[in-house]
Scaffold this motif. Structure first.
Motif, short mmCIF file in Angstrom:
data_model
loop_
_atom_site.label_atom_id
_atom_site.label_comp_id
_atom_site.label_asym_id
_atom_site.label_seq_id
_atom_site.Cartn_x
_atom_site.Cartn_y
_atom_site.Cartn_z
N ILE A 30 -12.10 -2.41 -1.28
CA ILE A 30 -10.80 -1.75 -1.33
C ILE A 30 -10.71 -0.99 -2.64
O ILE A 30 -10.97 -1.53 -3.69
CB ILE A 30 -9.65 -2.77 -1.23
N VAL A 31 -10.30 0.26 -2.58
CA VAL A 31 -10.22 1.09 -3.79
C VAL A 31 -8.94 0.78 -4.53
O VAL A 31 -7.91 0.61 -4.00
CB VAL A 31 -10.26 2.59 -3.42
N HIS A 36 -4.01 5.04 5.15
CA HIS A 36 -5.47 4.98 5.11
C HIS A 36 -5.98 3.89 4.16
O HIS A 36 -7.13 3.50 4.23
CB HIS A 36 -6.05 6.34 4.70
N GLU A 37 -5.13 3.35 3.31
CA GLU A 37 -5.55 2.36 2.32
C GLU A 37 -5.76 0.97 2.92
O GLU A 37 -6.44 0.15 2.32
CB GLU A 37 -4.51 2.26 1.20
N TYR A 38 -5.20 0.70 4.08
CA TYR A 38 -5.30 -0.65 4.63
C TYR A 38 -6.02 -0.75 5.97
O TYR A 38 -6.04 -1.80 6.60
CB TYR A 38 -3.90 -1.27 4.77
N ASN A 56 -12.42 -7.13 -2.00
CA ASN A 56 -12.30 -6.68 -3.39
C ASN A 56 -13.54 -7.00 -4.21
O ASN A 56 -13.64 -6.59 -5.36
CB ASN A 56 -11.07 -7.29 -4.06
N PHE A 87 0.85 -1.19 0.00
CA PHE A 87 0.00 0.00 0.00
C PHE A 87 0.88 1.24 0.00
O PHE A 87 2.00 1.22 0.51
CB PHE A 87 -0.91 0.01 1.23
N THR A 88 0.37 2.33 -0.54
CA THR A 88 1.13 3.57 -0.60
C THR A 88 0.96 4.39 0.67
O THR A 88 1.93 4.95 1.18
CB THR A 88 0.70 4.40 -1.82
N TYR A 89 -0.27 4.46 1.18
CA TYR A 89 -0.55 5.30 2.36
C TYR A 89 -1.30 4.50 3.42
O TYR A 89 -2.05 3.57 3.09
CB TYR A 89 -1.37 6.52 1.95
#
Length: 80
Positions: free
Chosen positions: A79-80, A14-16, A71, A10-12
């Motif tokens: 999940i976006v 808030h994504e996980y 997903n 994940f990049t950030y």
């Protein structure tokens, strides 16, 4: 911790968050590599390879089921 397998990146942070809650509720042994570092320096996420979801090998199939269910297009926690 060397036996853990990277299941997602994940990049950030808030994504996980939803995955983290689902894994904790299911009792899946996991951790997020680089979580604190990228939380402090969010623009350096790409340089450090992102935040890696590391899962214990004995929980891989259960973890994949949870990720796949999130997903699913019909999931309200998609999940976006």
């Amino acid at each position: 911790m060397k036996d853990y397998i990277c299941l997602a990146t994940f990049t950030y942070p808030h994504e996980y968050l939803v995955i983290k809650l689902e894994f904790e509720n299911a009792g899946i042994r996991h951790y997020f590599q680089n979580e604190t570092l990228i939380g402090l320096l969010p623009l350096s996420s790409v340089a450090f390879g992102g935040i890696r979801l590391m899962v214990h090998p004995s929980f891989i199939s259960k973890a994949k089921q949870i990720i796949d269910s999130l997903n699913d297009k019909s999931s309200h926690l998609r999940i976006v």
